[in-house]
Design a protein around this motif. Structure first.
Motif, PDB file in Angstrom:
ATOM      1  N   ARG A  16      44.575  58.966   0.463  1.00 11.90           N
ATOM      2  CA  ARG A  16      45.612  57.999   0.780  1.00 11.90           C
ATOM      3  C   ARG A  16      46.023  58.217   2.238  1.00 11.90           C
ATOM      4  O   ARG A  16      46.280  59.363   2.640  1.00 11.90           O
ATOM      5  CB  ARG A  16      46.853  58.188  -0.103  1.00 11.90           C
ATOM      6  N   HIS A  28      46.346  62.080  -3.800  1.00 10.97           N
ATOM      7  CA  HIS A  28      47.278  61.521  -4.789  1.00 10.97           C
ATOM      8  C   HIS A  28      47.876  62.670  -5.611  1.00 10.97           C
ATOM      9  O   HIS A  28      47.178  63.632  -5.943  1.00 10.97           O
ATOM     10  CB  HIS A  28      46.520  60.548  -5.696  1.00 10.97           C
ATOM     11  N   VAL A  47      48.986  53.684  -2.897  1.00  5.01           N
ATOM     12  CA  VAL A  47      47.823  53.585  -2.011  1.00  5.01           C
ATOM     13  C   VAL A  47      48.074  54.255  -0.672  1.00  5.01           C
ATOM     14  O   VAL A  47      47.164  54.318   0.166  1.00  5.01           O
ATOM     15  CB  VAL A  47      47.424  52.108  -1.776  1.00  5.01           C
ATOM     16  N   ALA A  48      49.315  54.735  -0.410  1.00  6.49           N
ATOM     17  CA  ALA A  48      49.627  55.352   0.882  1.00  6.49           C
ATOM     18  C   ALA A  48      51.001  56.003   0.807  1.00  6.49           C
ATOM     19  O   ALA A  48      51.725  55.874  -0.182  1.00  6.49           O
ATOM     20  CB  ALA A  48      49.600  54.311   2.006  1.00  6.49           C
TER      21      ALA A  48
END
Length: 881
Positions: A323, A310, A253-254
């Motif tokens: 992200r 991503h 997610v990051a």
């Protein structure tokens, strides 16, 4: 009164040793007989009754092993050490009852029962949970019975008929009580945090259930397109991110950067890449960049909130949500690229970073380690659902390669967490679990559990002392304690939704059930604290720590005052015990070959605070040492056959100088033995006892006094003096050895003539230092005399070497006078020669005596007739009367 004129056989006139104490130990026969005798005569029960009258207490709390197989040598080591300590404490006037225990729940039992059921053709063993639990209980009780008999065969005393079992309802109630107390103290909570998860056993694991081993993993460098930088510069720019768990990328997610690290952007072949400046040379080479040009250098703080793509999507597409780039202090430039991909469902640091940045927790992996539908990416036409995560690594790598985001793939071997039971690699997986909070202030004292535990670690005595640093480091760095397990065989968590408690929780709460029994004779207190916990050194992260946390969370105090650890078993080549190596030594085999007392002697002789070596050769050496000590005791017994301590015992002041010296040395041994026992350095105690037997006695004193024991008249003052010393020596050795050689000491004690002696050696006190025997001046004198004796022997050795004399008894010695510290009458005994002349001012001279040999005592001395010296003539004459 008439004189018998019948010729005497001179051998019959000598006081030859006599005893029924066997020459050979025969432990394999003696030990079972002694166990039966103890049981028949209720010796242990009599010991408990005796202890009840003692005012001092000592509590050793037994850590519970798993009853899932026959005992191994590690079990024997652990139990024998505990037995030595408890027996020593009892023999020094402490009420010290040993209550053994077993940890009957959890995966070790469950695993064995599953194997049994499957071998019997049961296809779905867990279909009927109640029936399965019943089988687990039966299995555990069966092996409790087997292990109990094995431990009793080792001579270990305890309340074997009333042990504590974690499956007993009363015990389970105490565990529930501990849970409730922790909850009332504000420490119990339920949450979805990433924890170690075994996909093979399908359950959560705590830190104590993790083992680290080498594991081969795919190492990938992937490109996260920096949408922000690409848009600003007009040149495709990507973050270079390294991971060894490609299967966690579906949950990304990051990406995290360290706020203060320098990151550089370099350009090569029309594309730009960003990574840690300090690692630039390394990551550029790994991903194959050549002729790069540095564009800029910025800190992580400058890059925060950049929007990233991503790596599953082609950089030319934007099918997935962006992200963010976030900041995190745990990012380092020790390795990799200075960036960490963040999957809050698959890592503790990731989870904390996710909470700090309000990131979602994506968990696309089921309990079996298989991707769920959440791992599908419809807009990319990528589906991972149904694949094992390990198999999906290849799929993920191939997909990123097709999208142009896989910069480098290689395989590395590194240390990786594995399940303690099944030995398979584990993963981090966020699931709803029950936790004990370690950093939340407790209602009881306003401190956190971690703070209280660290304070209690400092207040505890650790043997060896490095144990304090080890557990301090573990508690300092440990996360919240995950105490729920997704299994069947265990204690259910109240309101736990079917989960059971971590077995470390239920065994860690054992002090609440056991210590009230051990402390029943002590003043009542709400704080339960044992004097000693003793287990293997791995328990700093296991039972010692779980007990510490529960103790601190329920009573603001550790449940122990001291912690002692022992090492693990290795062979004589330094290799760990392993069935595959064929170097495993089973306790029952040692008992068959050598006897339990030799095994106990090996335990006591080893420096157990380090790893312990054992092999057939080592055991043979131990058996030899044991035999020398036993033979020394036999010598004493055999020369006391006509000694009645009520009539013949002499006070120290009336003893010959040699005998006084022997008792003074014995006093020193007693003092040393107590010190070594109380500091748990049993190997030093056995060394001191063995050296006393082989050096002080066999090599010195016993040789010096054999003549007066054998050749004087039975009731001569010199013989009774030496017998007095032998009586004290034999009595002391038997009792000093009783905590270790429980069978041999008991057998020897049965042959020892002591007035009004108790029924068992184990009902006697340990000998204490005798103030009457303290004579440091005499010890100092003998240190000098023994050095002079060795000097004399250096003069005598050439005579024996060239066969001028066959033994020192043929020697005539002239010594310079005056020589102080020993009466002139004792010099021949001290030197074991036939003639000693003290000549003022002369050097040492030696030669062969011209005197004839007495046919009775073998000394060379003036003879009264053709065969006997004056002393022997008088002895024979008295025997004729």
């Amino acid at each position: 009164m008439t004189h018998d004129s019948t010729p005497l056989n001179l051998k019959d006139t000598v006081n030859l040793p006599q005893t029924d104490f066997p020459i050979r130990a025969g432990l394999q026969t003696v030990e079972p007989a002694r166990l039966s005798s103890w049981a028949q005569n209720k010796i242990y029960e009599k010991s408990l009754a005796q202890q009840a009258t003692f005012t001092q207490t000592f509590t050793l709390h037994d850590g519970p092993p798993y009853p899932n197989g026959n005992i191994h040598l590690g079990h024997a080591l652990n139990k024998v050490l505990k037995d030595i300590i408890v027996r020593y404490k009892v023999m020094t006037g402490h009420n010290s009852t040993y209550i053994p225990g077993w940890d009957c729940h959890g995966l070790p039992i469950e695993t064995q029962v599953l194997k049994e059921l499957k071998s019997q053709g049961v296809t779905d063993p867990l279909a009927d949970p109640d029936a399965f639990r019943k089988r687990c209980a039966e299995f555990a009780r069966r092996y409790v019975d087997m292990q109990r008999e094995d431990f009793k065969r080792l001579g270990i005393w305890g309340r074997w008929e009333e042990p504590y079992l974690t499956l007993n309802p009363g015990y389970e109630a105490k565990v529930d009580e501990a849970f409730q107390q922790l909850k009332d103290n504000g420490l119990i909570f339920r949450g979805a945090k990433p924890i170690h998860w075994c996909t093979h056993c399908e359950t959560a694991l705590a830190e104590a259930e993790i083992e680290y081993a080498d594991h081969k993993s795919p190492s990938v460098y992937v490109a996260f397109l920096d949408r922000t930088e690409t848009e600003n510069s007009g040149v495709p720019t990507s973050l270079v991110v390294w991971t060894t768990t490609p299967w966690t990328l579906p949950a990304n997610v990051a990406v995290a950067a360290h706020p203060d690290l320098d990151y550089c952007c370099v350009e090569s072949n029309g594309k730009r890449y960003i990574g840690a400046k300090a690692l630039r040379e390394k990551w550029e080479a790994l991903i194959g960049l050549e002729n790069t040009q540095e564009i800029w250098t910025l800190t992580g703080r400058d890059l925060v909130q950049h929007q990233l793509s991503h790596p599953f999507e082609n950089p030319a597409q934007s099918n997935l949500p962006a992200r963010p780039l976030i900041l995190a202090d745990f990012v380092t430039q020790d390795d990799g690229t200075g960036f960490v991909h963040i999957a809050p469902g698959h890592g503790q640091d990731d989870h904390q970073a996710g909470l700090a940045n309000n990131l979602p927790v994506v968990m696309p992996v089921d309990p079996k380690g298989v991707f769920t539908a959440e791992a599908n990416f419809p807009t990319l036409n990528l589906s991972l659902e149904g694949q094992k995560i390990t198999d999906a690594n290849k799929t993920i790598g191939q997909w990123m390669e097709s999208q142009g985001t896989l910069l480098k793939l290689k395989f590395i071997t590194h240390s990786y967490p594995h399940c303690w039971r099944c030995k398979n690699p584990v993963i981090f997986r966020a699931t709803p679990q029950w936790f004990v909070a370690v950093d939340k202030p407790m209602n009881s004292n306003g401190k956190t559990l971690r703070e209280t535990a660290l304070e209690q670690i400092k207040a505890t005595q650790w043997f060896p002392d490095w144990g304090e640093n080890r557990i301090t480091s573990m508690v300092t760095n440990r996360p919240d304690w995950c105490i729920s397990r997704q299994r069947i065989w265990g204690i259910p968590i109240p309101d736990g939704g079917g989960d059971i408690l971590d077995v470390w929780f239920e065994s860690g709460a054992s002090f609440k059930s056991v210590l009230p029994q051990l402390l029943s004779h002590a003043p009542k207190t709400s704080v339960l604290t044992a004097d000693l916990y003793l287990e293997g050194s791995d328990q700093h992260r296991g039972w010692f720590q779980s007990s510490l946390l529960i103790g601190c969370g329920t009573q603001n105090k550790a449940p122990y005052k001291a912690v002692l650890t022992h090492g693990f078993l290795i062979d004589d080549k330094g290799r760990k015990m392993s069935k595959s190596l064929g170097n495993v030594v089973a306790p029952e085999q040692v008992i068959r070959d050598f006897g339990a007392d030799v095994l106990r002697w090996w335990v006591a002789c080893a420096d157990f605070k380090n790893d312990l070596a054992i092999s057939q050769n080592i055991l043979k050496q131990c058996a030899d040492h044991f035999a020398k000590v036993r033979n020394t005791i036999r010598f004493g017994l055999s020369n006391l056959y006509d000694f009645d301590p009520t009539q013949h015992l002499k006070p120290y002041s009336e003893l010959n100088t040699l005998d006084q010296w022997a008792l003074t040395e014995l006093n020193t041994l007693i003092e040393k033995a107590h010190h070594f026992y109380t500091t748990y350095t049993f190997h030093q105690a056995t060394t001191a006892i063995h050296e006393f037997c082989t050096v002080t006695l066999s090599a010195l004193y016993l040789d010096m006094v054999k003549d007066r024991l054998y050749c004087g008249t039975p009731d001569s003052p010199q013989r009774r003096s030496t017998q007095t010393a032998l009586y004290h020596i034999t009595d002391t050795l038997i009792r000093l050895l009783a905590p270790i050689l429980v069978f041999t000491a008991e057998e020897a004690y049965a042959h020892f003539n002591a007035p009004q002696k108790p029924q068992s050696i184990h009902l006697t006190p340990l000998p204490q230092v005798n103030p009457d025997w303290q004579n440091p001046g005499l010890q100092a004198t003998f240190t000098t005399l023994l050095a002079q004796r060795e000097d004399l022997y250096r003069h005598l050795e050439p005579l024996r070497a060239d066969k001028t004399i066959k033994s020192f008894l043929e020697a005539s010695v002239s010594l310079p006078a005056p020589l102080t510290g020993l009466p002139e009458s004792e010099w021949t005994s001290f030197l074991i020669v036939s003639q000693v002349t003290l000549t003022p001012g002369s050097p040492i001279t030696v030669g062969k005596t011209t005197l004839e040999k007495c046919q009775r005592c073998w000394r060379h001395t003036p003879l009264i007739n053709a065969a006997l010296c004056e002393r022997c003539q008088d002895c024979v004459a008295q025997l004729r009367i």
